[in-house]
Design a protein around this motif. Structure first.
Motif: not given
Length: 306
Positions: A2-4, A49-50, A63-66
Motif C-alpha cells: 500500500t503506497r504512501n 511498515v509491516w 499518516e503517510g506510511a507505506t
C-alpha cells in the motif's frame, strides 16, 4: 504494498526534503512500534511498515506510511530495517523469508545479552549488519525529548554512527559498546534497579496502609528520599573499581545489620509481609559474616555474582 498517500500529493520541494531523510523500514506496530513510526513520519522520514495484524497499520498509512504486505517486502524496501517485536521467536518468524543481504538490522526487541549476541551472528551469516537496542522509555515518551527517554545501542560503532541521527529522531541514543549484548545487559541492569525501587516503595506504602496516613502525604517524602539516596550508586561504583568498600562509607554494614530487627518487627506489628525486604536482609547478614565484621558494603554484590 500500500503506497504512501502523502507521497502522491507531495510538491517538488516536499519530495526533495523527503529524499534527504533516511528511509526506514519498521517491523512491529505494537504500542512502542506505533510510537516510533509516528515520530519518524513526523520528522519526514519515508517509512515502510509491516505488522502481523494488518489492521494496526491502517492509521499509519493515513499518516503517510507505506504498508508492506509481508515482512520480506518491507525488508526489501529499505537498507535500514528496525525490528520492534514481542520476542526473539517473533523476530525469527518475521524474518524467516526475508533477504537480509546488505541490510542494516536494528533489533529493538527486548531480550537477553545472549540472545543479542546470537542475533548478531545470525544477521552476519545472512549478510546483514546488526545493532541491538534496549529501549529505556515507555511509548508516551517517544517523540518527546523532554521526557528523558533513550535507547541503549551496542554492536558496530560504525553502523551506529551511520544511523545515529535517524535513530535519535524518536528518542535519545546511548552507545554502550561493540559487544552486541551490552545494550540488553544495560537495559536489564537499570530495570532491575527500578524493580528494586518499586519493591521498597510497595513495602513503604504497605506499612501505612492501615493507619490514618494519606498515601499522598507520604509520596513526596518518599520520592525526595529516593532522590537523595540515588547518588549512592556513584560511591558503590567507586568502591567496586578501587576494591575498597570503606571509602566514603557513612553507615557501616554492621550498623545496618544491627537495625534489621527494627524493620522486621515493625512490619510484623503493622501486619505487613517482609517478603520484599527479607532476601536483601539475608544477603546483608551473610556479607557481614564473611567480611569478619568489616564494612563489607560491596561484598553483597560479590555474593550475588558467585
Amino acid at each position: 504494498m500500500t503506497r504512501n498517500p502523502v507521497e502522491k500529493s507531495a510538491t517538488p520541494v516536499e519530495k526533495a526534503t523527503l529524499a534527504k531523510k533516511t528511509p526506514v523500514t519498521l517491523l512491529g506496530l505494537g504500542a512502542m512500534g506505533t510510537a516510533l513510526a509516528r515520530a519518524w513520519l513526523a520528522a519526514g522520514h519515508p517509512l515502510t511498515v509491516w505488522n502481523r495484524t494488518p489492521a494496526r497499520a491502517a492509521a499509519l498509512a493515513a499518516e503517510g506510511a507505506t504498508v508492506a504486505d509481508s515482512a520480506a517486502e518491507a525488508v526489501a524496501a529499505n537498507t535500514l530495517v528496525v525490528v520492534c517485536l514481542l520476542d526473539a521467536a517473533s523476530v525469527d518468524e518475521a524474518l524467516a523469508g526475508a533477504d537480509l543481504a546488505g541490510r542494516d538490522l536494528v533489533d529493538l526487541t527486548t531480550g537477553t545479552p545472549a540472545q543479542a549476541r546470537a542475533r548478531a551472528e545470525w544477521a552476519r551469516e545472512r549478510g546483514a549488519r546488526h545493532l541491538d537496542g534496549g529501549i529505556m522509555a515507555v511509548p508516551s515518551m517517544i517523540g518527546v525529548p523532554e521526557a528523558g527517554g533513550y535507547v541503549f545501542y551496542s554492536g558496530s560503532r560504525e553502523l551506529f554512527e551511520r544511523h545515529r541521527e535517524t535513530l535519535g529522531v524518536p528518542v535519545g541514543t546511548t552507545y554502550v559498546g561493540e559487544d552486541p549484548g551490552f545494550a540488553a545487559l544495560h537495559d536489564v541492569a537499570l530495570l532491575s534497579a527500578m524493580y528494586g525501587m518499586f519493591a521498597g516503595a510497595a513495602h513503604a506504602f504497605a506499612l501505612i496502609r492501615k493507619e490514618d496516613i494519606d498515601p499522598a502525604s507520604l509520596a513526596p517524602l518518599l520520592a525526595d528520599w529516593l532522590v537523595a539516596m540515588a547518588p549512592s550508586v556513584h560511591l558503590t561504583a567507586d568502591q567496586l573499581r578501587n576494591g575498597d568498600d570503606t571509602e566514603g562509607a557513612d553507615s557501616s554494614l554492621a550498623m545496618q545489620v544491627a537495625g534489621i530487627p527494627t524493620f522486621l518487627t515493625t512490619a510484623e506489628q503493622q501486619g505487613v509481609s517482609p517478603e520484599l525486604l527479607s532476601p536483601y536482609f539475608t544477603l546483608m547478614r551473610r556479607s557481614l559474616a564473611e567480611s569478619g565484621g568489616g564494612e563489607g558494603g560491596t561484598g553483597m554484590i560479590d555474593l550475588l555474582v558467585r
